[in-house]
Design a protein around this motif. Structure first.
Motif, PDB file in Angstrom:
ATOM      1  N   GLY A  32      -5.569   4.074   2.426  1.00 19.69           N
ATOM      2  CA  GLY A  32      -6.026   2.932   3.202  1.00 19.69           C
ATOM      3  C   GLY A  32      -4.838   2.176   3.765  1.00 19.69           C
ATOM      4  O   GLY A  32      -3.713   2.658   3.790  1.00 19.69           O
ATOM      5  N   SER A  33      -5.072   0.946   4.218  1.00 17.36           N
ATOM      6  CA  SER A  33      -4.002   0.202   4.875  1.00 17.36           C
ATOM      7  C   SER A  33      -3.166  -0.654   3.924  1.00 17.36           C
ATOM      8  O   SER A  33      -2.124  -1.155   4.316  1.00 17.36           O
ATOM      9  CB  SER A  33      -4.591  -0.687   5.972  1.00 17.36           C
ATOM     10  OG  SER A  33      -5.538  -1.567   5.408  1.00 17.36           O
ATOM     11  N   HIS A  34      -3.582  -0.816   2.664  1.00 13.67           N
ATOM     12  CA  HIS A  34      -2.842  -1.697   1.762  1.00 13.67           C
ATOM     13  C   HIS A  34      -2.450  -1.079   0.426  1.00 13.67           C
ATOM     14  O   HIS A  34      -1.701  -1.704  -0.334  1.00 13.67           O
ATOM     15  CB  HIS A  34      -3.639  -2.973   1.488  1.00 13.67           C
ATOM     16  CG  HIS A  34      -3.781  -3.840   2.691  1.00 13.67           C
ATOM     17  ND1 HIS A  34      -2.747  -4.568   3.214  1.00 13.67           N
ATOM     18  CD2 HIS A  34      -4.845  -4.080   3.493  1.00 13.67           C
ATOM     19  CE1 HIS A  34      -3.162  -5.220   4.275  1.00 13.67           C
ATOM     20  NE2 HIS A  34      -4.437  -4.941   4.468  1.00 13.67           N
ATOM     21  N   PHE A  35      -2.924   0.095   0.078  1.00  9.27           N
ATOM     22  CA  PHE A  35      -2.617   0.673  -1.232  1.00  9.27           C
ATOM     23  C   PHE A  35      -1.872   1.988  -1.082  1.00  9.27           C
ATOM     24  O   PHE A  35      -2.108   2.733  -0.142  1.00  9.27           O
ATOM     25  CB  PHE A  35      -3.908   0.898  -2.036  1.00  9.27           C
ATOM     26  CG  PHE A  35      -4.590  -0.375  -2.410  1.00  9.27           C
ATOM     27  CD1 PHE A  35      -4.165  -1.099  -3.511  1.00  9.27           C
ATOM     28  CD2 PHE A  35      -5.644  -0.855  -1.659  1.00  9.27           C
ATOM     29  CE1 PHE A  35      -4.784  -2.277  -3.860  1.00  9.27           C
ATOM     30  CE2 PHE A  35      -6.266  -2.032  -1.993  1.00  9.27           C
ATOM     31  CZ  PHE A  35      -5.845  -2.753  -3.101  1.00  9.27           C
ATOM     32  N   LYS A  36      -0.974   2.268  -2.040  1.00  7.93           N
ATOM     33  CA  LYS A  36      -0.243   3.531  -2.022  1.00  7.93           C
ATOM     34  C   LYS A  36      -0.036   4.035  -3.441  1.00  7.93           C
ATOM     35  O   LYS A  36      -0.019   3.273  -4.410  1.00  7.93           O
ATOM     36  CB  LYS A  36       1.104   3.384  -1.325  1.00  7.93           C
ATOM     37  CG  LYS A  36       2.122   2.585  -2.097  1.00  7.93           C
ATOM     38  CD  LYS A  36       3.457   2.581  -1.374  1.00  7.93           C
ATOM     39  CE  LYS A  36       4.491   1.808  -2.170  1.00  7.93           C
ATOM     40  NZ  LYS A  36       5.810   1.857  -1.547  1.00  7.93           N
ATOM     41  N   LEU A  37       0.094   5.356  -3.563  1.00 10.76           N
ATOM     42  CA  LEU A  37       0.513   6.021  -4.791  1.00 10.76           C
ATOM     43  C   LEU A  37       1.873   6.638  -4.509  1.00 10.76           C
ATOM     44  O   LEU A  37       2.144   7.080  -3.388  1.00 10.76           O
ATOM     45  CB  LEU A  37      -0.473   7.112  -5.193  1.00 10.76           C
ATOM     46  CG  LEU A  37      -1.872   6.663  -5.580  1.00 10.76           C
ATOM     47  CD1 LEU A  37      -2.745   7.878  -5.880  1.00 10.76           C
ATOM     48  CD2 LEU A  37      -1.817   5.749  -6.782  1.00 10.76           C
ATOM     49  N   ALA A  38       2.732   6.683  -5.518  1.00 11.13           N
ATOM     50  CA  ALA A  38       4.080   7.216  -5.326  1.00 11.13           C
ATOM     51  C   ALA A  38       4.440   8.147  -6.467  1.00 11.13           C
ATOM     52  O   ALA A  38       4.021   7.945  -7.609  1.00 11.13           O
ATOM     53  CB  ALA A  38       5.096   6.086  -5.248  1.00 11.13           C
ATOM     54  N   GLY A  55       1.057   0.924  -5.686  1.00  9.89           N
ATOM     55  CA  GLY A  55       1.560  -0.289  -5.053  1.00  9.89           C
ATOM     56  C   GLY A  55       0.607  -0.878  -4.042  1.00  9.89           C
ATOM     57  O   GLY A  55      -0.325  -0.211  -3.583  1.00  9.89           O
ATOM     58  N   TYR A  56       0.871  -2.132  -3.719  1.00  9.66           N
ATOM     59  CA  TYR A  56       0.124  -2.858  -2.698  1.00  9.66           C
ATOM     60  C   TYR A  56       1.068  -3.141  -1.553  1.00  9.66           C
ATOM     61  O   TYR A  56       2.185  -3.628  -1.766  1.00  9.66           O
ATOM     62  CB  TYR A  56      -0.439  -4.162  -3.272  1.00  9.66           C
ATOM     63  CG  TYR A  56      -1.260  -4.926  -2.275  1.00  9.66           C
ATOM     64  CD1 TYR A  56      -2.584  -4.578  -2.055  1.00  9.66           C
ATOM     65  CD2 TYR A  56      -0.724  -5.976  -1.560  1.00  9.66           C
ATOM     66  CE1 TYR A  56      -3.355  -5.264  -1.140  1.00  9.66           C
ATOM     67  CE2 TYR A  56      -1.478  -6.683  -0.644  1.00  9.66           C
ATOM     68  CZ  TYR A  56      -2.803  -6.325  -0.438  1.00  9.66           C
ATOM     69  OH  TYR A  56      -3.556  -7.004   0.485  1.00  9.66           O
ATOM     70  N   ILE A  57       0.651  -2.863  -0.340  1.00 13.43           N
ATOM     71  CA  ILE A  57       1.471  -3.074   0.847  1.00 13.43           C
ATOM     72  C   ILE A  57       1.020  -4.345   1.539  1.00 13.43           C
ATOM     73  O   ILE A  57      -0.148  -4.480   1.906  1.00 13.43           O
ATOM     74  CB  ILE A  57       1.354  -1.876   1.814  1.00 13.43           C
ATOM     75  CG1 ILE A  57       1.777  -0.599   1.110  1.00 13.43           C
ATOM     76  CG2 ILE A  57       2.185  -2.119   3.059  1.00 13.43           C
ATOM     77  CD1 ILE A  57       1.455   0.657   1.883  1.00 13.43           C
ATOM     78  N   PHE A  58       1.929  -5.287   1.700  1.00 11.77           N
ATOM     79  CA  PHE A  58       1.610  -6.564   2.359  1.00 11.77           C
ATOM     80  C   PHE A  58       1.617  -6.414   3.857  1.00 11.77           C
ATOM     81  O   PHE A  58       2.340  -5.692   4.430  1.00 11.77           O
ATOM     82  CB  PHE A  58       2.618  -7.646   1.960  1.00 11.77           C
ATOM     83  CG  PHE A  58       2.482  -8.040   0.536  1.00 11.77           C
ATOM     84  CD1 PHE A  58       1.521  -8.966   0.162  1.00 11.77           C
ATOM     85  CD2 PHE A  58       3.292  -7.495  -0.426  1.00 11.77           C
ATOM     86  CE1 PHE A  58       1.392  -9.332  -1.166  1.00 11.77           C
ATOM     87  CE2 PHE A  58       3.177  -7.861  -1.747  1.00 11.77           C
ATOM     88  CZ  PHE A  58       2.225  -8.782  -2.123  1.00 11.77           C
TER      89      PHE A  58
END
Length: 99
Positions: A59-65, A96-99
């Motif tokens: 999506g536009s605000h969440f990521k896995l690394a 993580g959350y992307i601002f």
């Protein structure tokens, strides 16, 4: 620390490989519990990490690394967990959350 994405991502890129580097303090702590006695100790050491990884945008605000890195650090003054040095390669997973 820093991350450098290769190639530079566009807004529609969902998989983003990167190189990373960081320097700072490593904190080690040890706790011993015995009958009626509790002892704890914390030490710090200076070091750094170089790594490679990949971010997966959900999506536009969440990521896995996923990151593989090599840590290089000074030794602790006394043993923490039976060892004074913790140099070596490690693997980590994150969210993580992307601002």
């Amino acid at each position: 620390g820093i991350q450098y994405y290769v190639p530079y991502p566009t807004s529609d890129t969902r998989v983003r490989p990167f190189f990373s580097a960081a320097i700072g303090s490593f904190i080690g702590s040890e706790v011993k519990n015995e009958v009626l006695v509790q002892e704890s100790r914390t030490e710090t050491a200076f070091g750094g990490r170089l790594g490679v990884g990949i971010d997966f945008l959900l999506g536009s605000h969440f990521k896995l690394a996923a990151v593989v890195g090599h840590h290089v650090m000074t030794d602790f003054a006394s043993s923490i967990g039976g060892r004074k040095h913790y140099n070596g390669t490690g693997f980590s997973l994150g969210a993580g959350y992307i601002f």
